[in-house]
Design an enzyme around this catalytic site. Structure first.
Site, PDB file in Angstrom:
ATOM      1  N   SER A  41       0.983  -1.154   0.065  1.00 35.51           N
ATOM      2  CA  SER A  41       0.196  -0.010   0.008  1.00 35.51           C
ATOM      3  C   SER A  41       1.024   1.325   0.043  1.00 35.51           C
ATOM      4  O   SER A  41       0.517   2.329  -0.678  1.00 35.51           O
ATOM      5  CB  SER A  41      -1.060   0.051   1.061  1.00 35.51           C
ATOM      6  OG  SER A  41      -1.909  -1.046   1.141  1.00 35.51           O
ATOM      7  N   HIS A  62      -4.557   4.380   7.184  1.00 35.42           N
ATOM      8  CA  HIS A  62      -4.567   4.327   5.875  1.00 35.42           C
ATOM      9  C   HIS A  62      -4.839   5.640   5.387  1.00 35.42           C
ATOM     10  O   HIS A  62      -4.200   6.445   4.640  1.00 35.42           O
ATOM     11  CB  HIS A  62      -5.245   3.416   4.848  1.00 35.42           C
ATOM     12  CG  HIS A  62      -4.692   2.187   4.658  1.00 35.42           C
ATOM     13  ND1 HIS A  62      -4.343   1.844   3.302  1.00 35.42           N
ATOM     14  CD2 HIS A  62      -4.460   1.073   5.331  1.00 35.42           C
ATOM     15  CE1 HIS A  62      -3.830   0.716   3.428  1.00 35.42           C
ATOM     16  NE2 HIS A  62      -3.774   0.107   4.548  1.00 35.42           N
TER      17      HIS A  62
END
Length: 180
Positions: A16, A50
């Site tokens: 990610s 995130h």
């Protein structure tokens, strides 16, 4: 940056973060496409981490099922779409109605081919482990492997993230000219 990049890796492999860096380098506006749903406290925390990493000027489009529709909606403007991630999306599809997997997979793969802007797609690589103990786990691994193969065929660049280190499987390394 390649027009379409698939970033594969295991859990906590750095995929990610690598995808976020790739999207930031694309030179256009970025829309983060989130497939996760916050169904428990651990996932709520994971989503929050995130969100904290992303720049404030990135857009957000949350879609657990209809990813093809997301790409179609953004097609005219053509921002860089960072889609995170295929394994969560597949899990959502396996829990949806009977025809959802085939219908949504086909719609998404079609839109990947049509999308004019940069795409950065994140997926888990689960094919390096043991065979699952139950039918659902085996189906998930099979379907994700087939999805990853289909995406790899459609992407200009495929990168495997191992311990935070990008291993280029197809295309040019990030920052290098592609097409050679």
């Amino acid at each position: 940056m390649s027009n379409r990049t698939l970033i594969l890796g295991g859990i906590r492999s750095g995929k990610s973060a690598l995808a976020e860096a790739e999207a930031a380098a694309c030179g256009s506006s970025v829309v983060y496409v989130a497939t996760a749903t916050a169904e428990d406290e651990e996932m709520v925390d994971r989503i929050a981490r995130h969100q904290q990493r992303r720049p404030d000027d990135w857009g957000l489009d949350e879609e657990p099922i209809a990813l093809g529709g997301v790409l179609a909606r953004h097609r005219e403007a053509g921002p860089c779409l960072l889609i995170d991630c295929m394994s969560l999306w597949l899990g959502n599809l396996l829990g949806a109605d009977e025809g959802a997997l085939e219908r949504e997979r086909e719609a998404f793969l079609t839109e990947v081919e049509r999308y004019p802007g940069p795409l950065v797609i994140v997926s888990n690589e689960v094919g390096l482990g043991v065979i699952g103990m139950d039918a659902l786990t085996r189906r998930f691994c099979d379907e994700l492997g087939w999805l990853n193969q289909a995406l790899a065929q459609r992407c200009d660049q495929v990168v495997l993230s191992v311990a935070g280190l990008p291993q280029v499987l197809k295309g040019s390394p990030a920052g290098a000219p592609s097409g050679s």
